[in-house]
Design a protein around this motif. Structure first.
Motif, PDB file in Angstrom:
ATOM      1  N   ARG A 126       0.818  -1.204   0.000  1.00 40.07           N
ATOM      2  CA  ARG A 126       0.000   0.000   0.000  1.00 40.07           C
ATOM      3  C   ARG A 126       0.856   1.260   0.000  1.00 40.07           C
ATOM      4  O   ARG A 126       0.523   2.256  -0.623  1.00 40.07           O
ATOM      5  CB  ARG A 126      -0.950   0.026   1.207  1.00 40.07           C
ATOM      6  CG  ARG A 126      -2.016   1.133   1.079  1.00 40.07           C
ATOM      7  CD  ARG A 126      -2.722   1.407   2.371  1.00 40.07           C
ATOM      8  NE  ARG A 126      -1.831   1.749   3.463  1.00 40.07           N
ATOM      9  CZ  ARG A 126      -1.228   2.925   3.621  1.00 40.07           C
ATOM     10  NH1 ARG A 126      -1.396   3.893   2.755  1.00 40.07           N
ATOM     11  NH2 ARG A 126      -0.429   3.136   4.649  1.00 40.07           N
ATOM     12  N   GLU A 129       1.555   2.643  -3.289  1.00 41.28           N
ATOM     13  CA  GLU A 129       0.472   3.385  -3.931  1.00 41.28           C
ATOM     14  C   GLU A 129       0.683   4.890  -3.786  1.00 41.28           C
ATOM     15  O   GLU A 129       0.292   5.668  -4.650  1.00 41.28           O
ATOM     16  CB  GLU A 129      -0.877   2.975  -3.329  1.00 41.28           C
ATOM     17  CG  GLU A 129      -2.062   3.681  -3.958  1.00 41.28           C
ATOM     18  CD  GLU A 129      -3.377   3.352  -3.282  1.00 41.28           C
ATOM     19  OE1 GLU A 129      -4.410   3.519  -3.938  1.00 41.28           O
ATOM     20  OE2 GLU A 129      -3.389   2.961  -2.108  1.00 41.28           O
ATOM     21  N   ARG A 136      -8.425   8.865  -6.708  1.00 41.45           N
ATOM     22  CA  ARG A 136      -9.166   8.064  -5.739  1.00 41.45           C
ATOM     23  C   ARG A 136      -9.630   8.924  -4.564  1.00 41.45           C
ATOM     24  O   ARG A 136      -8.911   9.808  -4.099  1.00 41.45           O
ATOM     25  CB  ARG A 136      -8.246   6.957  -5.251  1.00 41.45           C
ATOM     26  CG  ARG A 136      -8.881   6.011  -4.287  1.00 41.45           C
ATOM     27  CD  ARG A 136      -7.925   4.906  -3.936  1.00 41.45           C
ATOM     28  NE  ARG A 136      -8.645   3.844  -3.264  1.00 41.45           N
ATOM     29  CZ  ARG A 136      -8.076   2.731  -2.866  1.00 41.45           C
ATOM     30  NH1 ARG A 136      -6.797   2.520  -3.072  1.00 41.45           N
ATOM     31  NH2 ARG A 136      -8.795   1.804  -2.264  1.00 41.45           N
ATOM     32  N   PRO A 138     -10.474   7.982  -1.005  1.00 49.24           N
ATOM     33  CA  PRO A 138     -10.597   6.956   0.033  1.00 49.24           C
ATOM     34  C   PRO A 138     -11.601   7.316   1.117  1.00 49.24           C
ATOM     35  O   PRO A 138     -12.236   6.433   1.695  1.00 49.24           O
ATOM     36  CB  PRO A 138      -9.187   6.818   0.599  1.00 49.24           C
ATOM     37  CG  PRO A 138      -8.477   8.059   0.202  1.00 49.24           C
ATOM     38  CD  PRO A 138      -9.131   8.561  -1.043  1.00 49.24           C
ATOM     39  N   THR A 168      -6.976  -0.636  -4.582  1.00 49.00           N
ATOM     40  CA  THR A 168      -5.643  -0.425  -4.026  1.00 49.00           C
ATOM     41  C   THR A 168      -4.606  -1.224  -4.800  1.00 49.00           C
ATOM     42  O   THR A 168      -3.570  -0.683  -5.208  1.00 49.00           O
ATOM     43  CB  THR A 168      -5.616  -0.813  -2.531  1.00 49.00           C
ATOM     44  OG1 THR A 168      -6.543  -0.005  -1.809  1.00 49.00           O
ATOM     45  CG2 THR A 168      -4.221  -0.642  -1.940  1.00 49.00           C
TER      46      THR A 168
END
Length: 175
Positions: A126, A129, A136, A138, A168
Motif C-alpha cells: 500500500r 500506492e 481516488r 478513500p 488499491t
C-alpha cells in the motif's frame, strides 16, 4: 540488544512473511512482485470479507460506536500530500484502526490473527500506492463501507470491501 533477540525478531518477521533468509547471506526484506500482490489481494479479500460478515452479524452498539469513531478519526486525519496534513504515520494508524474496527466484532481470534498478518503484508504494498497520485477518494470509499456495515447490509459491505482492496492493488500495479 543481544544477537539472540535479533534472531528471534527476524524469525517472527519471517513467519509473518515480511523477511526471508538466504543461506550464508543473512536476512532480507521479502521481495515484492505483481504476482505476490495479486495473490495476497485475492486471499485478503476472502479473509477480510469473512471477518467483516461475521462482525456485521455479531456487532452490537459498542461495535457500531468503534466503527463510527474510527471512521471519524480517519476522516479527520489527512494524508501527507494534502494541505495541512499530518505525517503519513498518523494517517496509517487511523487507517489501520478503521479497518480493525470494522472487523472487531468477528469473534474469532484465529481468523482475526490471519487477517492481521495479511493486512501487515499488504501495508508494504500500500505504501507503494503513495508514489503515484490518483483521483481516488478513500474518504468516500470508507464512508460507504461504514454506511453498509451499520445498515447490516453484508452483501453490499463485502462488495465494497472487495472493490476497495482491488482498487488499491490496481493502483499499486499501475504505480
Amino acid at each position: 540488544v543481544s544477537l539472540s533477540t535479533v534472531r528471534e525478531a527476524l524469525s517472527q518477521l519471517m513467519a509473518e512473511g515480511l523477511v526471508t533468509s538466504e543461506a550464508h547471506r543473512g536476512w532480507i526484506a521479502a521481495p515484492v512482485s505483481a504476482d505476490d500482490l495479486r495473490d495476497l489481494t485475492r486471499v485478503r479479500i476472502e479473509i477480510e470479507n469473512m471477518c467483516l460478515a461475521w462482525s456485521i452479524e455479531a456487532g452490537n452498539v459498542e461495535w457500531e460506536t468503534r466503527v463510527i469513531g474510527a471512521a471519524h478519526r480517519l476522516s479527520k486525519t489527512f494524508r501527507q500530500h494534502r494541505p495541512g496534513a499530518q505525517p503519513e504515520s498518523a494517517w496509517t494508524a487511523a487507517h489501520d484502526e478503521f479497518h480493525v474496527a470494522l472487523v472487531s466484532a468477528c469473534q474469532s481470534p484465529r481468523l482475526l490473527q490471519i487477517r492481521h498478518q495479511l493486512y501487515e503484508q499488504s501495508e508494504r504494498y500500500r505504501k507503494l500506492e503513495l508514489a503515484r497520485p490518483t483521483s481516488r477518494d478513500p474518504d468516500a470509499e470508507h464512508n460507504r463501507l461504514v454506511q453498509a456495515a451499520l445498515a447490516r447490509d453484508t452483501n453490499k459491505a463485502t462488495r465494497l470491501m472487495r472493490n476497495h482492496l482491488l482498487l488499491t492493488a490496481e493502483n499499486i500495479l499501475n504505480a
